[in-house]
Scaffold this motif. Structure first.
Motif, PDB file in Angstrom:
ATOM      1  N   PHE A  96       0.791  -1.231   0.000  1.00  0.00           N
ATOM      2  CA  PHE A  96       0.000   0.000   0.000  1.00  0.00           C
ATOM      3  C   PHE A  96       0.826   1.285   0.000  1.00  0.00           C
ATOM      4  O   PHE A  96       0.264   2.366   0.045  1.00  0.00           O
ATOM      5  CB  PHE A  96      -0.973   0.053   1.202  1.00  0.00           C
ATOM      6  CG  PHE A  96      -1.749  -1.217   1.402  1.00  0.00           C
ATOM      7  CD1 PHE A  96      -2.688  -1.641   0.469  1.00  0.00           C
ATOM      8  CD2 PHE A  96      -1.534  -2.008   2.511  1.00  0.00           C
ATOM      9  CE1 PHE A  96      -3.402  -2.817   0.642  1.00  0.00           C
ATOM     10  CE2 PHE A  96      -2.241  -3.188   2.698  1.00  0.00           C
ATOM     11  CZ  PHE A  96      -3.178  -3.590   1.763  1.00  0.00           C
ATOM     12  N   LYS A  97       2.173   1.204  -0.036  1.00  0.00           N
ATOM     13  CA  LYS A  97       2.984   2.415   0.114  1.00  0.00           C
ATOM     14  C   LYS A  97       4.047   2.645  -0.950  1.00  0.00           C
ATOM     15  O   LYS A  97       4.140   3.727  -1.507  1.00  0.00           O
ATOM     16  CB  LYS A  97       3.679   2.400   1.477  1.00  0.00           C
ATOM     17  CG  LYS A  97       2.752   2.664   2.630  1.00  0.00           C
ATOM     18  CD  LYS A  97       3.552   2.931   3.895  1.00  0.00           C
ATOM     19  CE  LYS A  97       2.721   3.451   5.023  1.00  0.00           C
ATOM     20  NZ  LYS A  97       1.837   2.671   5.717  1.00  0.00           N
ATOM     21  N   SER A 101      -6.871 -12.725   2.925  1.00  0.00           N
ATOM     22  CA  SER A 101      -6.845 -11.283   2.632  1.00  0.00           C
ATOM     23  C   SER A 101      -6.865 -11.003   1.137  1.00  0.00           C
ATOM     24  O   SER A 101      -7.203  -9.907   0.706  1.00  0.00           O
ATOM     25  CB  SER A 101      -5.582 -10.640   3.212  1.00  0.00           C
ATOM     26  OG  SER A 101      -5.485 -10.891   4.581  1.00  0.00           O
ATOM     27  N   TYR A 138      -6.601  -5.030  -0.297  1.00  0.00           N
ATOM     28  CA  TYR A 138      -7.211  -3.708  -0.225  1.00  0.00           C
ATOM     29  C   TYR A 138      -7.085  -3.097   1.157  1.00  0.00           C
ATOM     30  O   TYR A 138      -7.220  -3.788   2.159  1.00  0.00           O
ATOM     31  CB  TYR A 138      -8.706  -3.785  -0.576  1.00  0.00           C
ATOM     32  CG  TYR A 138      -8.982  -4.294  -1.972  1.00  0.00           C
ATOM     33  CD1 TYR A 138      -8.551  -3.583  -3.087  1.00  0.00           C
ATOM     34  CD2 TYR A 138      -9.670  -5.488  -2.169  1.00  0.00           C
ATOM     35  CE1 TYR A 138      -8.803  -4.048  -4.372  1.00  0.00           C
ATOM     36  CE2 TYR A 138      -9.928  -5.946  -3.458  1.00  0.00           C
ATOM     37  CZ  TYR A 138      -9.493  -5.225  -4.545  1.00  0.00           C
ATOM     38  OH  TYR A 138      -9.744  -5.685  -5.812  1.00  0.00           O
ATOM     39  N   LYS A 139      -6.851  -1.800   1.181  1.00  0.00           N
ATOM     40  CA  LYS A 139      -6.860  -1.021   2.421  1.00  0.00           C
ATOM     41  C   LYS A 139      -7.894   0.075   2.177  1.00  0.00           C
ATOM     42  O   LYS A 139      -7.691   0.949   1.329  1.00  0.00           O
ATOM     43  CB  LYS A 139      -5.473  -0.413   2.647  1.00  0.00           C
ATOM     44  CG  LYS A 139      -5.301   0.269   3.971  1.00  0.00           C
ATOM     45  CD  LYS A 139      -3.847   0.696   4.081  1.00  0.00           C
ATOM     46  CE  LYS A 139      -3.573   1.390   5.357  1.00  0.00           C
ATOM     47  NZ  LYS A 139      -2.168   1.857   5.378  1.00  0.00           N
ATOM     48  N   GLY A 140      -9.012  -0.012   2.867  1.00  0.00           N
ATOM     49  CA  GLY A 140     -10.116   0.894   2.570  1.00  0.00           C
ATOM     50  C   GLY A 140     -10.961   0.304   1.460  1.00  0.00           C
ATOM     51  O   GLY A 140     -10.698  -0.788   0.960  1.00  0.00           O
ATOM     52  N   SER A 150      -8.160   5.371  -0.286  1.00  0.00           N
ATOM     53  CA  SER A 150      -7.949   3.915  -0.258  1.00  0.00           C
ATOM     54  C   SER A 150      -6.658   3.563  -0.992  1.00  0.00           C
ATOM     55  O   SER A 150      -6.167   4.326  -1.813  1.00  0.00           O
ATOM     56  CB  SER A 150      -9.122   3.196  -0.921  1.00  0.00           C
ATOM     57  OG  SER A 150      -9.153   3.494  -2.305  1.00  0.00           O
ATOM     58  N   SER A 151      -6.110   2.398  -0.659  1.00  0.00           N
ATOM     59  CA  SER A 151      -4.901   1.912  -1.322  1.00  0.00           C
ATOM     60  C   SER A 151      -5.065   0.440  -1.672  1.00  0.00           C
ATOM     61  O   SER A 151      -5.815  -0.274  -1.015  1.00  0.00           O
ATOM     62  CB  SER A 151      -3.686   2.069  -0.411  1.00  0.00           C
ATOM     63  OG  SER A 151      -3.452   3.432  -0.131  1.00  0.00           O
ATOM     64  N   THR A 152      -4.344   0.030  -2.694  1.00  0.00           N
ATOM     65  CA  THR A 152      -4.397  -1.351  -3.174  1.00  0.00           C
ATOM     66  C   THR A 152      -2.990  -1.842  -3.453  1.00  0.00           C
ATOM     67  O   THR A 152      -2.148  -1.075  -3.911  1.00  0.00           O
ATOM     68  CB  THR A 152      -5.198  -1.413  -4.508  1.00  0.00           C
ATOM     69  OG1 THR A 152      -6.466  -0.802  -4.321  1.00  0.00           O
ATOM     70  CG2 THR A 152      -5.399  -2.834  -4.973  1.00  0.00           C
ATOM     71  N   THR A 153      -2.748  -3.120  -3.188  1.00  0.00           N
ATOM     72  CA  THR A 153      -1.531  -3.778  -3.648  1.00  0.00           C
ATOM     73  C   THR A 153      -2.006  -4.921  -4.531  1.00  0.00           C
ATOM     74  O   THR A 153      -2.826  -5.735  -4.101  1.00  0.00           O
ATOM     75  CB  THR A 153      -0.681  -4.328  -2.481  1.00  0.00           C
ATOM     76  OG1 THR A 153      -0.303  -3.235  -1.643  1.00  0.00           O
ATOM     77  CG2 THR A 153       0.569  -5.036  -2.988  1.00  0.00           C
ATOM     78  N   THR A 204      -3.076   4.206  -5.126  1.00  0.00           N
ATOM     79  CA  THR A 204      -3.912   4.927  -4.176  1.00  0.00           C
ATOM     80  C   THR A 204      -4.854   5.844  -4.934  1.00  0.00           C
ATOM     81  O   THR A 204      -4.655   6.096  -6.122  1.00  0.00           O
ATOM     82  CB  THR A 204      -3.060   5.722  -3.165  1.00  0.00           C
ATOM     83  OG1 THR A 204      -3.904   6.168  -2.114  1.00  0.00           O
ATOM     84  CG2 THR A 204      -2.352   6.914  -3.799  1.00  0.00           C
TER      85      THR A 204
END
Length: 150
Positions: A15-16, A105, A116-118, A125-128, A144
């Motif tokens: 996510f970063k 997950s 997913y984050k959010g 929201s962020s995605t990997t 993001t």
């Protein structure tokens, strides 16, 4: 032309960032870090993406949000086998390894799996994502969604 990617790391932070290239960086910051890209994509004169290649293979691509006033990076895409998550997943990992690392997950989508984050697509929201080719991860990306349009 071969891109200068000497300062490109190997760590994928979900996510970063990928290789130290963080979401939210400006085109100028990415160039300062990685040098001149192999290819630049522009939309209405604004920088929409940088592609860094080594030979015929993409090393890392960075996409920028041209609706965002600072054109901040909203997507970083890593292709090199040495780029890995804290759980050891890298381009070349098998679906079995991916499922073992992230289990329930993971969310399947056409062409791969995502974390997913959010809420996907929602502001902030962020995605990997782990895209697959022939049953193996061929790319890892972090993305993001920004909200400061204008």
């Amino acid at each position: 032309p071969v891109a200068h990617t000497a300062s490109l790391g190997s760590k994928v932070v979900l996510f970063k960032s990928i290789g130290g290239v963080k979401l939210g960086l400006t085109p100028k910051q990415v160039k300062r870090m990685l040098g001149k890209p192999s290819h630049t994509t522009r939309v209405s004169g604004r920088i929409a993406g940088f592609q860094y290649d080594k030979g015929f293979q993409d090393t890392i691509n960075v996409e920028f949000d041209t609706l965002n006033k600072a054109d901040r990076a909203d997507g970083v895409f890593g292709f090199e086998k040495r780029m890995h998550t804290s759980r050891g997943i890298h381009p070349g990992s098998t679906i079995k390894q991916l499922k073992h690392a992230y289990g329930k997950s993971l969310h399947k989508f056409p062409g791969g799996y995502a974390l997913y984050k959010g809420k996907p697509g929602a502001i902030g929201s962020s995605t990997t994502q782990f895209t697959l080719d022939k049953g193996k991860v061929d790319m890892i990306d972090v993305q993001t969604t920004f909200n400061d349009i204008g």
